[in-house]
Design a protein around this motif. Structure first.
Motif, PDB file in Angstrom:
ATOM      1  N   SER A  36     -20.696   7.598  -5.943  1.00 42.43           N
ATOM      2  CA  SER A  36     -21.591   6.543  -6.390  1.00 42.43           C
ATOM      3  C   SER A  36     -20.753   5.414  -6.959  1.00 42.43           C
ATOM      4  CB  SER A  36     -22.573   7.064  -7.449  1.00 42.43           C
ATOM      5  OG  SER A  36     -21.870   7.582  -8.572  1.00 42.43           O
ATOM      6  N   ALA A  37     -21.391   4.270  -7.142  1.00 44.80           N
ATOM      7  CA  ALA A  37     -20.659   3.067  -7.529  1.00 44.80           C
ATOM      8  C   ALA A  37     -20.086   3.181  -8.931  1.00 44.80           C
ATOM      9  CB  ALA A  37     -21.575   1.861  -7.440  1.00 44.80           C
ATOM     10  N   GLY A  38     -18.797   2.816  -9.047  1.00 45.56           N
ATOM     11  CA  GLY A  38     -18.160   2.683 -10.340  1.00 45.56           C
ATOM     12  C   GLY A  38     -17.890   1.218 -10.618  1.00 45.56           C
ATOM     13  N   THR A  39     -16.757   0.925 -11.220  1.00 44.35           N
ATOM     14  CA  THR A  39     -16.418  -0.458 -11.556  1.00 44.35           C
ATOM     15  C   THR A  39     -16.000  -1.219 -10.300  1.00 44.35           C
ATOM     16  OG1 THR A  39     -15.643   0.272 -13.718  1.00 44.35           O
ATOM     17  CG2 THR A  39     -14.958  -1.919 -12.984  1.00 44.35           C
ATOM     18  N   PRO A  40     -16.653  -2.348 -10.005  1.00 47.14           N
ATOM     19  CA  PRO A  40     -16.185  -3.143  -8.861  1.00 47.14           C
ATOM     20  C   PRO A  40     -14.883  -3.857  -9.202  1.00 47.14           C
ATOM     21  CG  PRO A  40     -17.971  -4.274  -9.990  1.00 47.14           C
ATOM     22  CD  PRO A  40     -17.831  -2.931 -10.661  1.00 47.14           C
ATOM     23  N   ARG A  41     -14.064  -4.094  -8.188  1.00 44.48           N
ATOM     24  CA  ARG A  41     -12.772  -4.758  -8.383  1.00 44.48           C
ATOM     25  C   ARG A  41     -12.570  -5.813  -7.290  1.00 44.48           C
ATOM     26  NH1 ARG A  41     -11.196  -3.341 -13.517  1.00 44.48           N
ATOM     27  NH2 ARG A  41     -11.160  -1.069 -13.778  1.00 44.48           N
ATOM     28  N   ALA A  42     -11.808  -6.843  -7.616  1.00 40.06           N
ATOM     29  CA  ALA A  42     -11.437  -7.839  -6.620  1.00 40.06           C
ATOM     30  C   ALA A  42     -10.375  -7.273  -5.681  1.00 40.06           C
ATOM     31  CB  ALA A  42     -10.912  -9.095  -7.308  1.00 40.06           C
ATOM     32  N   ALA A  43     -10.357  -7.756  -4.442  1.00 41.58           N
ATOM     33  CA  ALA A  43      -9.325  -7.364  -3.485  1.00 41.58           C
ATOM     34  C   ALA A  43      -7.970  -7.914  -3.930  1.00 41.58           C
ATOM     35  CB  ALA A  43      -9.671  -7.868  -2.097  1.00 41.58           C
ATOM     36  N   THR A  44      -6.910  -7.274  -3.434  1.00 42.78           N
ATOM     37  CA  THR A  44      -5.541  -7.653  -3.799  1.00 42.78           C
ATOM     38  C   THR A  44      -4.817  -8.203  -2.574  1.00 42.78           C
ATOM     39  OG1 THR A  44      -5.440  -5.926  -5.495  1.00 42.78           O
ATOM     40  CG2 THR A  44      -3.356  -6.812  -4.721  1.00 42.78           C
ATOM     41  N   LEU A  45      -4.083  -9.304  -2.758  1.00 45.84           N
ATOM     42  CA  LEU A  45      -3.214  -9.845  -1.723  1.00 45.84           C
ATOM     43  C   LEU A  45      -1.800  -9.945  -2.279  1.00 45.84           C
ATOM     44  CD1 LEU A  45      -2.526 -11.106   0.971  1.00 45.84           C
ATOM     45  CD2 LEU A  45      -3.431 -13.290   0.138  1.00 45.84           C
ATOM     46  N   ILE A  46      -0.902  -9.139  -1.713  1.00 43.91           N
ATOM     47  CA  ILE A  46       0.497  -9.123  -2.119  1.00 43.91           C
ATOM     48  C   ILE A  46       1.311  -9.880  -1.076  1.00 43.91           C
ATOM     49  CG2 ILE A  46       2.489  -7.669  -2.614  1.00 43.91           C
ATOM     50  CD1 ILE A  46       0.271  -7.485  -4.710  1.00 43.91           C
ATOM     51  N   VAL A  47       1.986 -10.926  -1.511  1.00 41.64           N
ATOM     52  CA  VAL A  47       2.740 -11.779  -0.598  1.00 41.64           C
ATOM     53  C   VAL A  47       4.203 -11.344  -0.584  1.00 41.64           C
ATOM     54  CG1 VAL A  47       3.470 -14.139  -0.100  1.00 41.64           C
ATOM     55  CG2 VAL A  47       1.149 -13.685  -0.919  1.00 41.64           C
ATOM     56  N   ASN A  48       4.702 -11.077   0.597  1.00 42.40           N
ATOM     57  CA  ASN A  48       6.059 -10.597   0.830  1.00 42.40           C
ATOM     58  C   ASN A  48       7.045 -11.773   0.798  1.00 42.40           C
ATOM     59  OD1 ASN A  48       8.316  -9.183   1.715  1.00 42.40           O
ATOM     60  ND2 ASN A  48       7.263  -8.203   3.421  1.00 42.40           N
ATOM     61  N   GLN A  49       8.169 -11.580   0.157  1.00 46.09           N
ATOM     62  CA  GLN A  49       9.187 -12.625   0.054  1.00 46.09           C
ATOM     63  C   GLN A  49      10.401 -12.361   0.946  1.00 46.09           C
ATOM     64  OE1 GLN A  49       8.453 -15.338  -1.688  1.00 46.09           O
ATOM     65  NE2 GLN A  49       6.510 -14.387  -2.281  1.00 46.09           N
ATOM     66  N   ALA A  50      10.294 -11.397   1.873  1.00 49.33           N
ATOM     67  CA  ALA A  50      11.450 -11.062   2.707  1.00 49.33           C
ATOM     68  C   ALA A  50      11.914 -12.246   3.540  1.00 49.33           C
ATOM     69  CB  ALA A  50      11.113  -9.876   3.614  1.00 49.33           C
ATOM     70  N   ALA A  51      10.986 -13.017   4.085  1.00 45.17           N
ATOM     71  CA  ALA A  51      11.368 -14.157   4.916  1.00 45.17           C
ATOM     72  C   ALA A  51      12.020 -15.267   4.116  1.00 45.17           C
ATOM     73  CB  ALA A  51      10.139 -14.698   5.644  1.00 45.17           C
ATOM     74  N   GLN A  52      11.854 -15.238   2.816  1.00 50.36           N
ATOM     75  CA  GLN A  52      12.506 -16.214   1.941  1.00 50.36           C
ATOM     76  C   GLN A  52      13.856 -15.710   1.448  1.00 50.36           C
ATOM     77  OE1 GLN A  52       8.954 -15.769   1.741  1.00 50.36           O
ATOM     78  NE2 GLN A  52       9.089 -17.570   3.052  1.00 50.36           N
TER      79      GLN A  52
END
Length: 742
Positions: free
Chosen positions: A69-85
């Motif tokens: 059943s539903a618990g605490t809602p959370r925002a999605a996560t976007l992790i940006v990779n720095q390998a190309a930098q």
């Protein structure tokens, strides 16, 4: 997912990465403490995608608490990779800036370019009927890797209870559709809901297409679009926590056969990954909890039996309630090794020994005690091998941080394997559609990290090379793109013309005493060749220009390419080759193939709508569409209401969407043409009316600059029907597809 990147290697010395514990000698995947930033979250979905097209793979996570059943809602996560930098192993949490902070009960994530702008968009599948699916549209070139939430504007207005979703081109029209599983209000127990399929109109706007044959099952967990019957369309495999699993065979166009129950019954299963585990050219499955909590494979018996049946295989040791499996060729031997993300103390590797024999390896992955709910294999540091990323939740909150296990094994140096190509023997319209099956080192929820490209040219010339007295003549042949070269062996022993220029692998046998073989060279370049018999060497130098286009859609190791209009060549033929490039940069190219130019014969498709007199309007055509001919091309709808008018719809893509109680056979943007005025009649027998339009008048008027020679058009009549039983006041004919000829 369209991959756009350069394949230059970036150094990523693992010695510079602090690992949590000293690995054993056999430990290939080593855990790095705290590699991924951000607060610990209950996370059940992950996908790797280059959101900003900078040449490295970023990570999208679906978050939200709640088991049954539903618990605490959370925002999605976007992790940006720095390998190309130049910073492999460095990541930044840019979730709020790029995705926003809108929370949900996210359970699954899928990515694809839904609006055809070349940039990957993100779908979050949400559970517990609390929110609609979240569709994030990439701002693309204006602000790469930043997203706007556009669910409602693009057709997602109903809250679902989904654990998973997947993009794929279900209706074979060159854009990404999406399917969700739906567990209903009970989520894990009790009757659920049917899968929910939404078709893309080509611009990223979706309309639900019901799946009436789908039964109601319990605990829908995993959604997979894969071609299980090798007929070149995507079927639906839905894995459920209950004992029965969805299997809906796509019989096109949008006809589905319900084969649910064909897969073995299981219990408490959360995922099965799909891939060819035994190398026999059909797709098998590796199940979690195939029996009890023991993992095992399920063999697809299509090859060699030609019957779509499945057989449960040997159970693996262990008895752990697991949630996730990924297929990865960890040892570069050409077959998939399943890796299980475990709710127990350690992720597990099952090394594929061939013949559907799997050997568990307990020390391949650092032992970290956490509750893994999802996992993916991805080359995070651009060093040519695939690392593991896991997500956690449900229990042991102290270990909820997402984790990276760096691969210390050998880099991937194996090119993608082209398994089959489907090219039309007699194409009837532009674009000419070509499909291919490809297998590489990884597949996870349909993602392969392999880009595809078709290169093509009109066959426009001919040349000859002979082999005699152990010599190719001429030793160097100069030709233009699209030239058919005929190799002839004049010696008394068998010879060959075999490519020695990678990645080309053609090998043309030349029988003794005059044996010949043809090859059309498509791409400009220099091609070295040799004979396996005499050892003679030769060279073909190709100049000119060919046309290249990326794969239009791909999912589940199936790729779709479109060959667009070319000026008609005297040969009336098109030559093409397919090129596949994996993430580490390994390339494979198919041998060139030749197909004829499309014909001008119109083709009917789609279905008409029953009108208020009980008849179904249908199309009759005469002549052919032409940019110059004075003869008419008549598109006539018969069995319409006497004396009622309508208008002819035309577009440049087809559809098969539900509309006003019938089918809309054309896809937006749509243009309408009014016919000549229809006189009212009285007392006429039912369904004796007709409407007619000379479409060549519209072509040659110049009013629509897109109506030119070589253009493929889709058309349909929309008709007045004041007594329409569906209540919309109109009727619809079937559709017609045709090519505008010169």
């Amino acid at each position: 997912m369209t991959l756009s990147r350069s394949f230059s290697r970036l150094a990523a010395p693992l010695a510079a990465l602090a690992v949590a514990s000293a690995p054993g000698a056999a430990q290939q995947f080593q855990y790095q403490l705290g590699a991924i930033p951000g607060p610990p979250r209950w996370t059940e979905g992950i996908e790797a995608v280059d959101v900003d097209h900078d040449g490295d793979l970023d990570l999208v996570f679906a978050n939200g608490e709640g088991f049954a059943s539903a618990g605490t809602p959370r925002a999605a996560t976007l992790i940006v990779n720095q390998a190309a930098q130049g910073a492999p192993g460095v990541f930044t949490d840019e979730s709020a800036a790029r995705l926003g902070t809108l929370a949900s009960h996210g359970k699954g994530v899928s990515t694809a370019d839904v609006n055809g702008d070349g940039w990957e968009d993100v779908m979050i599948a949400n559970a517990f009927n609390t929110t609609v699916p979240y569709l994030y549209i990439n701002r693309g070139a204006t602000q790469p890797g930043f997203f706007d939430l556009e669910s409602a504007a693009r057709g997602f207005t109903e809250a679902l209870s989904s654990a998973s979703c997947q993009f794929g081109d279900v209706d074979d029209d060159g854009d990404y559709d999406v399917i969700f599983n739906d567990s209903g209000p009970n989520f894990l127990s009790g009757p659920g809901e049917r899968p929910r399929l939404y078709l893309n109109d080509g611009t990223g706007v979706f309309t639900e297409q019901p799946l009436p044959t789908a039964p109601i099952l319990i605990g829908a967990m995993d959604a997979q679009l894969v071609d299980v019957d090798n007929d070149w369309d995507l079927d639906y495999v839905g894995i459920n926590r209950g004992s029965t699993h969805f299997l809906l065979r796509n019989d096109g166009p949008l006809g589905w056969a319900n084969l649910t129950g064909l897969l073995p019954s299981t219990g408490n299963v959360y995922e099965a990954e799909v891939g060819d585990l035994d190398g026999d050219m059909d797709l098998d499955l590796f199940f979690l909890s195939l029996s009890g909590f023991r993992e095992g494979h399920v063999r697809n018996d299509l090859i060699p039996t030609l019957s779509l049946t499945f057989t449960a295989g040997v159970l693996q040791p262990g008895n752990v309630d697991d949630n996730e499996v990924v297929l990865l060729d960890v040892d570069n031997d050409g077959d998939y090794d399943p890796i299980v993300g475990s709710l127990g103390a350690q992720e597990r590797l099952y090394r594929n020994q061939g013949g559907l024999v799997f050997t568990p390896e307990t020390n391949a992955i650092t032992n970290v005690s956490d509750s893994t709910l999802d996992m993916t294999a991805v080359d995070l540091d651009n060093d040519g091998d695939y690392d593991l990323v896991t997500t956690q939740g449900e229990s042991n909150p102290a270990q909820w941080a997402n984790k990276v296990y760096w691969n210390t094994g050998a880099p991937d140096t194996v090119p993608p394997v082209i398994r089959a190509i489907d090219a039309p023997a007699a194409p009837d319209a532009w674009p000419v559609v070509v499909r291919a099956r490809m297998q590489d080192q990884v597949v996870d929820d349909g993602i392969t990290f392999v880009s595809g490209q078709v290169e093509y040219a009109a066959v426009s010339g001919a040349a000859a090379v002979t082999h005699q007295a152990g010599v190719f003549s001429p030793a160097v042949l100069n030709v233009a793109v699209g030239t058919r070269v005929t190799f002839t062996n004049l010696d008394g022993t068998a010879e060959s013309a075999t490519s020695t220029t990678a990645p080309y692998g053609y090998d043309l046998p030349l029988a003794a005493g005059g044996g010949t073989a043809d090859y059309v060279f498509v791409r400009p370049g220099t091609y070295d060749l040799a004979s396996s018999g005499s050892g003679a060497t030769g060279q073909v130098v190709v100049t000119g220009t060919s046309v290249a286009a990326a794969a239009v859609t791909f999912r589940g190791e199936r790729y779709r390419f479109e060959i667009d209009e070319l000026p008609l060549a005297p040969s009336g033929e098109i030559a093409f080759e397919l090129r596949f490039t994996d993430w580490p940069g390994n390339v494979s190219v198919s041998e060139s193939q030749v197909v004829p130019f499309p014909t001008c014969t119109p083709e009917l498709y789609c279905t008409g709508k029953t009108n208020s007199m009980g008849c179904v309007p249908f199309l009759v055509t005469s002549g052919f569409a032409s940019a110059t001919s004075s003869a008419p091309f008549s598109i006539r709808a018969e069995d319409v209401l006497p004396g009622e008018a309508g208008f002819l719809l035309y577009a440049f893509k087809k559809s098969n969407l539900n509309f006003h109680g019938g089918k809309l056979c054309v896809k937006t943007p749509i243009t309408r043409l009014l016919p000549p005025k229809v006189a009212k009649t009285t007392g006429a027998p039912p369904c004796t009316g007709f409407v007619n339009r000379n479409f060549n008048g519209a072509v040659q008027s110049g009013n629509d600059p897109l109506l030119t020679a070589g253009q493929t058009v889709y058309a349909q009549w929309r008709l007045r029907d004041p007594l329409d039983p569906a209540g919309f006041g109109d009727g619809l004919s079937n559709g017609v597809r045709f090519l505008i000829c010169p």
